[in-house]
Design an enzyme around this catalytic site. Structure first.
Site, PDB file in Angstrom:
ATOM      1  N   SER A 140       0.730  -1.130  -0.131  1.00 43.78           N
ATOM      2  CA  SER A 140       0.246  -0.194  -0.040  1.00 43.78           C
ATOM      3  C   SER A 140       1.021   1.439   0.012  1.00 43.78           C
ATOM      4  CB  SER A 140      -0.990  -0.111   1.314  1.00 43.78           C
ATOM      5  OG  SER A 140      -1.353   1.080   1.466  1.00 43.78           O
ATOM      6  N   TYR A 164      -1.435  -0.589  10.877  1.00 42.19           N
ATOM      7  CA  TYR A 164      -1.666  -1.197   9.606  1.00 42.19           C
ATOM      8  C   TYR A 164      -0.511  -1.061   8.622  1.00 42.19           C
ATOM      9  CZ  TYR A 164      -3.404  -1.514   4.678  1.00 42.19           C
ATOM     10  OH  TYR A 164      -3.624  -1.867   3.506  1.00 42.19           O
ATOM     11  N   LYS A 168       2.474  -3.637   6.590  1.00 48.98           N
ATOM     12  CA  LYS A 168       2.824  -3.673   5.251  1.00 48.98           C
ATOM     13  C   LYS A 168       4.315  -3.599   4.933  1.00 48.98           C
ATOM     14  CE  LYS A 168      -1.305  -4.362   3.260  1.00 48.98           C
ATOM     15  NZ  LYS A 168      -1.731  -5.619   2.902  1.00 48.98           N
TER      16      LYS A 168
HETATM   17  N1  LIG Z   1      -8.818  -1.377  -0.876  1.00 48.01           N
HETATM   18  C1  LIG Z   1      -7.637  -0.559  -0.714  1.00 48.01           C
HETATM   19  O1  LIG Z   1      -8.036   0.482  -0.487  1.00 48.01           O
HETATM   20  C2  LIG Z   1      -6.318  -1.118  -0.641  1.00 48.01           C
HETATM   21  C3  LIG Z   1      -5.282  -0.144  -0.560  1.00 48.01           C
HETATM   22  C4  LIG Z   1      -3.844  -0.602  -0.271  1.00 48.01           C
HETATM   23  C5  LIG Z   1      -3.817  -1.943  -0.062  1.00 48.01           C
HETATM   24  N2  LIG Z   1      -4.794  -2.857   0.044  1.00 48.01           N
HETATM   25  C6  LIG Z   1      -4.309  -4.130   0.277  1.00 48.01           C
HETATM   26  O2  LIG Z   1      -5.002  -5.078  -0.783  1.00 48.01           O
HETATM   27  C7  LIG Z   1      -5.479  -6.503  -0.018  1.00 48.01           C
HETATM   28  C8  LIG Z   1      -6.843  -6.675  -0.522  1.00 48.01           C
HETATM   29  O3  LIG Z   1      -7.736  -5.453   0.114  1.00 48.01           O
HETATM   30  P1  LIG Z   1      -9.426  -5.490  -0.378  1.00 48.01           P
HETATM   31  O4  LIG Z   1      -9.555  -4.107  -0.338  1.00 48.01           O
HETATM   32  O5  LIG Z   1      -9.487  -6.524  -1.288  1.00 48.01           O
HETATM   33  O6  LIG Z   1      -9.566  -5.971   1.302  1.00 48.01           O
HETATM   34  P2  LIG Z   1     -10.775  -6.848   1.451  1.00 48.01           P
HETATM   35  O7  LIG Z   1     -11.189  -6.879   3.006  1.00 48.01           O
HETATM   36  O8  LIG Z   1     -12.008  -6.771   0.578  1.00 48.01           O
HETATM   37  O9  LIG Z   1     -10.368  -8.301   1.077  1.00 48.01           O
HETATM   38  C9  LIG Z   1      -9.290  -9.211   1.871  1.00 48.01           C
HETATM   39  C10 LIG Z   1      -9.878 -10.566   1.704  1.00 48.01           C
HETATM   40  O10 LIG Z   1      -9.096 -11.255   2.544  1.00 48.01           O
HETATM   41  C11 LIG Z   1      -9.578 -12.098   3.441  1.00 48.01           C
HETATM   42  N3  LIG Z   1      -8.837 -12.405   4.735  1.00 48.01           N
HETATM   43  C12 LIG Z   1      -8.400 -11.499   5.635  1.00 48.01           C
HETATM   44  N4  LIG Z   1      -7.592 -12.272   6.421  1.00 48.01           N
HETATM   45  C13 LIG Z   1      -7.554 -13.370   6.057  1.00 48.01           C
HETATM   46  C14 LIG Z   1      -6.842 -14.466   6.648  1.00 48.01           C
HETATM   47  N5  LIG Z   1      -5.963 -14.702   7.837  1.00 48.01           N
HETATM   48  N6  LIG Z   1      -6.816 -15.817   5.778  1.00 48.01           N
HETATM   49  C15 LIG Z   1      -7.806 -15.723   4.879  1.00 48.01           C
HETATM   50  N7  LIG Z   1      -8.466 -14.600   4.365  1.00 48.01           N
HETATM   51  C16 LIG Z   1      -8.273 -13.545   4.915  1.00 48.01           C
HETATM   52  C17 LIG Z   1     -10.998 -11.173   4.038  1.00 48.01           C
HETATM   53  O11 LIG Z   1     -12.099 -12.089   4.270  1.00 48.01           O
HETATM   54  C18 LIG Z   1     -11.150 -10.496   2.594  1.00 48.01           C
HETATM   55  O12 LIG Z   1     -12.119 -11.408   1.891  1.00 48.01           O
HETATM   56  C19 LIG Z   1      -5.246  -6.099   1.426  1.00 48.01           C
HETATM   57  O13 LIG Z   1      -4.141  -6.798   1.786  1.00 48.01           O
HETATM   58  C20 LIG Z   1      -5.181  -4.802   1.618  1.00 48.01           C
HETATM   59  O14 LIG Z   1      -4.499  -4.168   2.783  1.00 48.01           O
HETATM   60  C21 LIG Z   1      -6.293  -2.290  -0.202  1.00 48.01           C
END
Ligand SMILES: NC(=O)c1ccc[n+]([C@@H]2O[C@H](COP(=O)([O-])OP(=O)(O)OC[C@H]3O[C@@H](n4cnc5c(N)ncnc54)[C@H](O)[C@@H]3O)[C@@H](O)[C@H]2O)c1
Length: 348
Positions: A140, A164, A168
Protein backbone atom coordinates in the site's frame (compact mmCIF):
# COMPACT_ATOMS: atom_id res chain seq x y z
CA UNK A 1 -11.67 0.39 -21.39
CA UNK A 2 -9.19 -2.49 -21.41
CA UNK A 3 -5.55 -2.20 -22.35
CA UNK A 4 -5.93 -4.45 -25.38
CA UNK A 5 -2.24 -4.80 -26.15
CA UNK A 6 -1.48 -6.01 -22.64
CA UNK A 7 -4.47 -8.35 -22.75
CA UNK A 8 -3.13 -10.04 -25.88
CA UNK A 9 0.05 -10.74 -23.95
CA UNK A 10 -1.77 -11.91 -20.79
CA UNK A 11 -3.83 -14.36 -22.79
CA UNK A 12 -0.82 -15.70 -24.68
CA UNK A 13 1.20 -16.24 -21.49
CA UNK A 14 -1.43 -17.64 -19.16
CA UNK A 15 -1.24 -21.26 -20.45
CA UNK A 16 -3.56 -22.48 -17.70
CA UNK A 17 -1.04 -21.65 -14.99
CA UNK A 18 -2.50 -22.32 -11.57
CA UNK A 19 -2.65 -19.23 -9.35
CA UNK A 20 -3.71 -19.13 -5.69
CA UNK A 21 -5.48 -15.94 -4.64
CA UNK A 22 -5.41 -15.46 -0.88
CA UNK A 23 -8.22 -13.07 0.04
CA UNK A 24 -9.73 -14.02 -3.31
CA UNK A 25 -13.33 -13.41 -2.18
CA UNK A 26 -12.49 -9.83 -1.12
CA UNK A 27 -12.79 -6.65 -3.12
CA UNK A 28 -9.54 -6.61 -5.10
CA UNK A 29 -8.97 -10.38 -5.06
CA UNK A 30 -12.37 -11.10 -6.65
CA UNK A 31 -11.76 -8.59 -9.43
CA UNK A 32 -8.34 -10.13 -10.03
CA UNK A 33 -9.95 -13.57 -10.20
CA UNK A 34 -12.40 -12.42 -12.89
CA UNK A 35 -9.62 -11.04 -15.09
CA UNK A 36 -7.17 -13.90 -14.53
CA UNK A 37 -9.83 -16.45 -15.50
CA UNK A 38 -10.78 -14.38 -18.55
CA UNK A 39 -7.13 -14.43 -19.61
CA UNK A 40 -6.98 -18.23 -19.27
CA UNK A 41 -5.37 -18.78 -15.85
CA UNK A 42 -6.63 -21.47 -13.48
CA UNK A 43 -7.53 -19.78 -10.25
CA UNK A 44 -7.98 -21.09 -6.70
CA UNK A 45 -9.58 -18.75 -4.16
CA UNK A 46 -8.55 -19.00 -0.50
CA UNK A 47 -10.37 -16.84 2.05
CA UNK A 48 -11.59 -17.01 5.64
CA UNK A 49 -14.55 -14.69 4.84
CA UNK A 50 -13.63 -12.37 7.72
CA UNK A 51 -14.40 -9.36 5.52
CA UNK A 52 -16.28 -10.85 2.60
CA UNK A 53 -19.29 -12.92 1.67
CA UNK A 54 -19.30 -16.40 0.17
CA UNK A 55 -21.90 -15.24 -2.41
CA UNK A 56 -19.03 -13.55 -4.28
CA UNK A 57 -17.84 -17.04 -5.24
CA UNK A 58 -21.14 -17.76 -7.04
CA UNK A 59 -21.11 -14.37 -8.68
CA UNK A 60 -17.60 -14.98 -9.99
CA UNK A 61 -18.75 -18.29 -11.46
CA UNK A 62 -21.60 -16.43 -13.15
CA UNK A 63 -19.29 -13.75 -14.57
CA UNK A 64 -16.74 -16.24 -15.87
CA UNK A 65 -19.13 -19.06 -16.69
CA UNK A 66 -16.63 -21.46 -15.07
CA UNK A 67 -16.44 -23.59 -11.94
CA UNK A 68 -13.97 -21.93 -9.61
CA UNK A 69 -12.19 -23.73 -6.77
CA UNK A 70 -12.67 -22.06 -3.40
CA UNK A 71 -11.04 -23.14 -0.15
CA UNK A 72 -12.53 -21.54 2.95
CA UNK A 73 -9.71 -21.14 5.44
CA UNK A 74 -7.24 -18.92 7.19
CA UNK A 75 -3.74 -18.28 5.87
CA UNK A 76 -2.47 -18.72 9.44
CA UNK A 77 -3.53 -22.36 9.16
CA UNK A 78 -0.17 -23.62 7.87
CA UNK A 79 -1.34 -27.20 7.25
CA UNK A 80 -4.34 -26.12 5.20
CA UNK A 81 -2.50 -23.57 3.09
CA UNK A 82 0.32 -26.03 2.46
CA UNK A 83 -2.13 -28.77 1.49
CA UNK A 84 -3.95 -26.36 -0.86
CA UNK A 85 -0.74 -25.30 -2.61
CA UNK A 86 0.15 -28.92 -3.16
CA UNK A 87 -3.29 -30.24 -4.08
CA UNK A 88 -3.96 -27.62 -6.77
CA UNK A 89 -0.37 -27.66 -8.11
CA UNK A 90 -0.11 -23.91 -7.59
CA UNK A 91 2.62 -22.13 -9.54
CA UNK A 92 2.24 -18.58 -8.23
CA UNK A 93 0.40 -16.76 -5.46
CA UNK A 94 -1.33 -13.39 -5.42
CA UNK A 95 -1.50 -12.48 -1.76
CA UNK A 96 -4.44 -10.16 -1.09
CA UNK A 97 -5.53 -11.56 2.31
CA UNK A 98 -5.17 -9.05 5.08
CA UNK A 99 -7.00 -6.69 7.40
CA UNK A 100 -6.96 -3.10 6.17
CA UNK A 101 -8.83 -0.72 8.50
CA UNK A 102 -6.34 1.87 9.72
CA UNK A 103 -8.41 3.00 12.75
CA UNK A 104 -9.02 -0.58 13.89
CA UNK A 105 -5.30 -1.30 13.59
CA UNK A 106 -4.61 1.50 16.09
CA UNK A 107 -7.23 0.07 18.50
CA UNK A 108 -6.16 -3.53 18.09
CA UNK A 109 -2.58 -3.72 16.78
CA UNK A 110 -2.01 -7.34 17.85
CA UNK A 111 -4.88 -8.53 15.67
CA UNK A 112 -3.21 -6.79 12.71
CA UNK A 113 0.29 -8.12 13.39
CA UNK A 114 -1.09 -11.61 13.93
CA UNK A 115 -3.32 -11.66 10.86
CA UNK A 116 -1.22 -9.71 8.38
CA UNK A 117 2.36 -10.46 9.41
CA UNK A 118 1.69 -13.87 11.02
CA UNK A 119 -0.56 -14.86 8.12
CA UNK A 120 2.02 -13.83 5.53
CA UNK A 121 4.74 -15.76 7.39
CA UNK A 122 2.62 -18.89 7.38
CA UNK A 123 1.85 -18.50 3.66
CA UNK A 124 5.46 -17.84 2.66
CA UNK A 125 6.73 -20.77 4.72
CA UNK A 126 4.17 -23.03 3.09
CA UNK A 127 5.23 -21.76 -0.34
CA UNK A 128 8.90 -22.37 0.49
CA UNK A 129 8.13 -25.88 1.67
CA UNK A 130 6.23 -26.62 -1.56
CA UNK A 131 8.94 -25.01 -3.69
CA UNK A 132 6.58 -22.31 -5.02
CA UNK A 133 8.60 -19.13 -5.23
CA UNK A 134 6.56 -16.62 -7.18
CA UNK A 135 4.38 -14.13 -5.30
CA UNK A 136 2.63 -10.83 -5.97
CA UNK A 137 1.92 -9.06 -2.67
CA UNK A 138 -0.72 -6.37 -1.98
CA UNK A 139 1.20 -3.56 -0.37
CA UNK A 140 0.00 0.00 0.00
CA UNK A 141 1.03 3.60 -0.52
CA UNK A 142 0.62 3.91 3.22
CA UNK A 143 4.18 2.53 3.51
CA UNK A 144 5.43 5.99 2.48
CA UNK A 145 3.93 7.67 5.58
CA UNK A 146 3.72 11.46 5.26
CA UNK A 147 4.92 12.34 1.73
CA UNK A 148 8.20 14.22 1.73
CA UNK A 149 7.87 15.06 -1.97
CA UNK A 150 5.46 14.53 -4.86
CA UNK A 151 4.84 12.54 -6.92
CA UNK A 152 5.81 9.70 -4.60
CA UNK A 153 8.26 7.34 -6.29
CA UNK A 154 9.44 3.95 -5.07
CA UNK A 155 12.67 5.42 -3.63
CA UNK A 156 10.67 7.60 -1.23
CA UNK A 157 11.65 6.67 2.36
CA UNK A 158 9.33 4.18 4.06
CA UNK A 159 7.73 5.16 7.35
CA UNK A 160 4.51 3.88 8.83
CA UNK A 161 2.16 6.12 10.76
CA UNK A 162 -0.11 3.35 12.06
CA UNK A 163 0.07 -0.39 12.80
CA UNK A 164 -1.66 -1.29 9.50
CA UNK A 165 1.05 0.52 7.54
CA UNK A 166 3.72 -1.09 9.69
CA UNK A 167 2.41 -4.57 8.86
CA UNK A 168 2.88 -3.78 5.16
CA UNK A 169 6.46 -2.55 5.73
CA UNK A 170 7.33 -5.61 7.84
CA UNK A 171 5.95 -7.98 5.21
CA UNK A 172 7.87 -6.19 2.46
CA UNK A 173 11.06 -6.47 4.53
CA UNK A 174 10.50 -10.16 5.18
CA UNK A 175 9.97 -10.72 1.45
CA UNK A 176 13.06 -8.69 0.55
CA UNK A 177 15.19 -10.72 3.03
CA UNK A 178 13.83 -13.92 1.56
CA UNK A 179 14.79 -12.83 -1.95
CA UNK A 180 18.34 -12.14 -0.76
CA UNK A 181 18.58 -15.53 0.93
CA UNK A 182 17.40 -17.50 -2.10
CA UNK A 183 17.76 -16.18 -5.68
CA UNK A 184 14.98 -18.46 -6.92
CA UNK A 185 12.33 -16.27 -5.31
CA UNK A 186 10.45 -13.92 -7.64
CA UNK A 187 8.63 -11.33 -5.57
CA UNK A 188 6.58 -8.30 -6.55
CA UNK A 189 5.22 -5.95 -3.95
CA UNK A 190 2.58 -3.69 -5.48
CA UNK A 191 2.00 -0.46 -3.58
CA UNK A 192 -1.61 0.45 -4.29
CA UNK A 193 -2.77 4.02 -4.09
CA UNK A 194 -6.60 4.27 -3.74
CA UNK A 195 -8.50 1.57 -5.63
CA UNK A 196 -12.18 2.33 -6.32
CA UNK A 197 -14.76 1.24 -8.89
CA UNK A 198 -16.02 -2.20 -9.81
CA UNK A 199 -16.32 -4.90 -12.46
CA UNK A 200 -18.38 -3.99 -15.56
CA UNK A 201 -20.82 -6.84 -14.90
CA UNK A 202 -22.19 -5.03 -11.85
CA UNK A 203 -22.03 -8.38 -10.01
CA UNK A 204 -19.00 -7.76 -7.79
CA UNK A 205 -17.67 -4.61 -6.16
CA UNK A 206 -16.43 -3.22 -2.87
CA UNK A 207 -18.85 -4.33 -0.18
CA UNK A 208 -17.20 -4.29 3.25
CA UNK A 209 -19.05 -6.04 6.08
CA UNK A 210 -18.92 -3.14 8.56
CA UNK A 211 -19.41 0.64 8.09
CA UNK A 212 -17.01 1.45 5.27
CA UNK A 213 -13.68 3.08 5.98
CA UNK A 214 -13.00 4.01 2.39
CA UNK A 215 -14.53 7.05 0.67
CA UNK A 216 -16.34 5.43 -2.27
CA UNK A 217 -18.40 2.80 -0.42
CA UNK A 218 -19.27 5.53 2.08
CA UNK A 219 -20.45 7.92 -0.67
CA UNK A 220 -22.57 5.12 -2.10
CA UNK A 221 -24.26 4.40 1.23
CA UNK A 222 -25.08 8.11 1.49
CA UNK A 223 -26.37 8.23 -2.10
CA UNK A 224 -28.62 5.25 -1.28
CA UNK A 225 -29.94 7.00 1.85
CA UNK A 226 -28.44 4.39 4.21
CA UNK A 227 -26.14 6.94 5.83
CA UNK A 228 -27.04 10.62 6.31
CA UNK A 229 -23.93 12.38 5.00
CA UNK A 230 -20.29 12.05 4.10
CA UNK A 231 -17.92 13.55 6.62
CA UNK A 232 -15.22 15.49 4.79
CA UNK A 233 -12.24 15.69 7.09
CA UNK A 234 -10.92 19.22 6.64
CA UNK A 235 -11.27 21.83 3.89
CA UNK A 236 -8.32 23.95 4.93
CA UNK A 237 -5.53 21.97 3.28
CA UNK A 238 -3.16 23.55 0.77
CA UNK A 239 -5.08 22.09 -2.18
CA UNK A 240 -7.18 23.81 -4.90
CA UNK A 241 -10.49 23.33 -3.01
CA UNK A 242 -9.04 22.78 0.47
CA UNK A 243 -9.99 19.07 0.74
CA UNK A 244 -7.49 16.20 0.68
CA UNK A 245 -6.17 14.99 -2.67
CA UNK A 246 -5.55 11.29 -3.40
CA UNK A 247 -4.61 9.13 -6.35
CA UNK A 248 -7.76 7.08 -7.07
CA UNK A 249 -7.33 4.17 -9.46
CA UNK A 250 -9.97 1.97 -11.08
CA UNK A 251 -9.82 -1.53 -9.60
CA UNK A 252 -9.80 -3.08 -13.11
CA UNK A 253 -6.71 -1.04 -13.99
CA UNK A 254 -5.17 -2.18 -10.71
CA UNK A 255 -5.92 -5.79 -11.60
CA UNK A 256 -4.31 -5.41 -15.02
CA UNK A 257 -1.24 -4.09 -13.18
CA UNK A 258 -1.16 -7.42 -11.28
CA UNK A 259 -1.28 -9.39 -14.49
CA UNK A 260 1.57 -7.33 -15.91
CA UNK A 261 3.49 -7.99 -12.68
CA UNK A 262 2.97 -11.73 -13.05
CA UNK A 263 4.46 -11.60 -16.57
CA UNK A 264 7.36 -9.48 -15.32
CA UNK A 265 8.19 -12.15 -12.73
CA UNK A 266 8.52 -14.76 -15.47
CA UNK A 267 11.86 -13.19 -16.33
CA UNK A 268 12.93 -11.41 -13.15
CA UNK A 269 13.95 -12.86 -9.82
CA UNK A 270 14.52 -10.95 -6.58
CA UNK A 271 12.32 -8.49 -4.72
CA UNK A 272 10.66 -5.62 -6.60
CA UNK A 273 8.33 -2.89 -5.36
CA UNK A 274 6.19 -0.90 -7.77
CA UNK A 275 3.50 1.78 -7.31
CA UNK A 276 0.08 1.20 -8.83
CA UNK A 277 -1.70 4.53 -9.23
CA UNK A 278 -2.76 6.84 -12.04
CA UNK A 279 -0.29 9.62 -11.25
CA UNK A 280 -3.26 12.04 -10.91
CA UNK A 281 -4.74 13.51 -7.76
CA UNK A 282 -8.46 14.03 -7.19
CA UNK A 283 -9.82 15.93 -4.19
CA UNK A 284 -12.53 14.52 -1.90
CA UNK A 285 -14.91 17.22 -3.14
CA UNK A 286 -14.12 16.40 -6.76
CA UNK A 287 -14.97 12.76 -6.12
CA UNK A 288 -18.26 13.63 -4.41
CA UNK A 289 -19.20 16.13 -7.17
CA UNK A 290 -18.28 13.79 -10.04
CA UNK A 291 -20.12 10.92 -8.39
CA UNK A 292 -23.28 13.01 -7.91
CA UNK A 293 -23.15 14.30 -11.46
CA UNK A 294 -22.61 11.02 -13.29
CA UNK A 295 -25.02 8.98 -11.17
CA UNK A 296 -27.67 11.73 -10.83
CA UNK A 297 -27.79 11.28 -7.07
CA UNK A 298 -27.56 13.61 -4.09
CA UNK A 299 -24.60 13.14 -1.75
CA UNK A 300 -24.91 15.48 1.24
CA UNK A 301 -21.61 16.12 2.98
CA UNK A 302 -20.37 18.04 5.97
CA UNK A 303 -16.96 19.54 6.54
CA UNK A 304 -15.63 18.30 9.87
CA UNK A 305 -12.22 18.62 11.52
CA UNK A 306 -9.08 17.11 10.06
CA UNK A 307 -8.31 13.50 10.96
CA UNK A 308 -5.06 12.64 12.74
CA UNK A 309 -2.51 11.26 10.34
CA UNK A 310 -4.23 12.50 7.14
CA UNK A 311 -1.99 14.27 4.64
CA UNK A 312 -2.99 17.05 2.23
CA UNK A 313 -1.90 15.47 -1.04
CA UNK A 314 -0.69 12.06 -2.11
CA UNK A 315 -0.23 10.77 -5.63
CA UNK A 316 2.03 8.26 -7.30
CA UNK A 317 4.93 8.46 -9.66
CA UNK A 318 3.97 5.87 -12.25
CA UNK A 319 7.21 5.90 -14.27
CA UNK A 320 8.50 2.68 -12.75
CA UNK A 321 5.28 0.79 -13.57
CA UNK A 322 5.34 2.08 -17.15
CA UNK A 323 8.99 1.21 -17.64
CA UNK A 324 9.17 -2.17 -15.90
CA UNK A 325 5.65 -3.51 -16.41
CA UNK A 326 4.66 -1.71 -19.61
CA UNK A 327 1.42 -0.93 -17.74
CA UNK A 328 -0.45 2.26 -17.18
CA UNK A 329 -3.94 3.05 -15.84
CA UNK A 330 -6.51 3.77 -18.57
CA UNK A 331 -9.87 4.39 -16.92
CA UNK A 332 -11.10 7.83 -15.80
CA UNK A 333 -12.93 9.06 -12.71
CA UNK A 334 -16.31 8.89 -14.42
CA UNK A 335 -15.84 5.16 -15.13
CA UNK A 336 -14.71 4.62 -11.53
CA UNK A 337 -17.87 6.27 -10.14
CA UNK A 338 -20.33 4.70 -12.56
CA UNK A 339 -19.03 1.16 -12.17
CA UNK A 340 -19.05 1.42 -8.37
CA UNK A 341 -22.61 2.76 -8.43
CA UNK A 342 -23.82 0.07 -10.81
CA UNK A 343 -23.01 -2.75 -8.40
CA UNK A 344 -23.68 -1.05 -5.10
CA UNK A 345 -26.95 0.65 -6.04
CA UNK A 346 -28.58 -2.71 -6.64
CA UNK A 347 -27.15 -4.50 -3.57
CA UNK A 348 -28.45 -4.18 -0.02
N1 LIG B 1 -8.74 -1.44 -0.87
C1 LIG B 1 -7.76 -0.60 -0.63
O1 LIG B 1 -8.00 0.62 -0.57
C2 LIG B 1 -6.35 -1.08 -0.45
C3 LIG B 1 -5.29 -0.16 -0.57
C4 LIG B 1 -3.98 -0.61 -0.40
C5 LIG B 1 -3.74 -1.95 -0.11
N2 LIG B 1 -4.77 -2.81 0.02
C6 LIG B 1 -4.49 -4.21 0.36
O2 LIG B 1 -5.02 -5.06 -0.64
C7 LIG B 1 -5.43 -6.30 -0.07
C8 LIG B 1 -6.85 -6.58 -0.49
O3 LIG B 1 -7.67 -5.50 -0.07
P1 LIG B 1 -9.24 -5.45 -0.33
O4 LIG B 1 -9.61 -4.02 -0.47
O5 LIG B 1 -9.60 -6.41 -1.37
O6 LIG B 1 -9.75 -5.94 1.10
P2 LIG B 1 -10.92 -6.96 1.45
O7 LIG B 1 -11.11 -6.89 2.91
O8 LIG B 1 -12.11 -6.73 0.58
O9 LIG B 1 -10.27 -8.35 1.02
C9 LIG B 1 -9.36 -9.03 1.83
C10 LIG B 1 -9.85 -10.48 1.94
O10 LIG B 1 -8.92 -11.20 2.72
C11 LIG B 1 -9.66 -12.05 3.59
N3 LIG B 1 -8.79 -12.32 4.74
C12 LIG B 1 -8.35 -11.46 5.68
N4 LIG B 1 -7.55 -12.09 6.55
C13 LIG B 1 -7.47 -13.38 6.14
C14 LIG B 1 -6.81 -14.54 6.64
N5 LIG B 1 -6.07 -14.50 7.75
N6 LIG B 1 -6.93 -15.70 5.95
C15 LIG B 1 -7.71 -15.77 4.84
N7 LIG B 1 -8.37 -14.72 4.34
C16 LIG B 1 -8.25 -13.55 4.98
C17 LIG B 1 -10.94 -11.29 3.92
O11 LIG B 1 -12.00 -12.12 4.30
C18 LIG B 1 -11.22 -10.58 2.60
O12 LIG B 1 -12.05 -11.36 1.77
C19 LIG B 1 -5.25 -6.16 1.44
O13 LIG B 1 -4.05 -6.77 1.80
C20 LIG B 1 -5.16 -4.66 1.65
O14 LIG B 1 -4.37 -4.32 2.77
C21 LIG B 1 -6.07 -2.41 -0.16
Amino acid sequence: MKNLKLWEEYTRESLHLSILLTGGIGYIGSHAAASLIEAGYDVVLFDNLSNSDASVHNRLEKITNKKISFVEGDIRDFELISKTLNQYKIEAVMHFAGLKAVGESVQNPLRYYDNNVGGSMSLIRAMQENNIKKIVFSSSATVYGVPQYLPIDESHPLSAINPYGRTKIYIEEILADLAISDPDWKIMSLRYFNPIGAHDSGLIGESPKAVPNNLMPYIIKVAKGELAKVNVYGDDYQTPDGTGVRDYIHVMDLVEGHMAALLFLNNHSGFHAINLGTGNGYSVKEIIDTFSKVTHTKVPYEIVGRRDGDVAISYASVDHAKKLLGWQAKRDLKEMCLSAWKVMSSSK
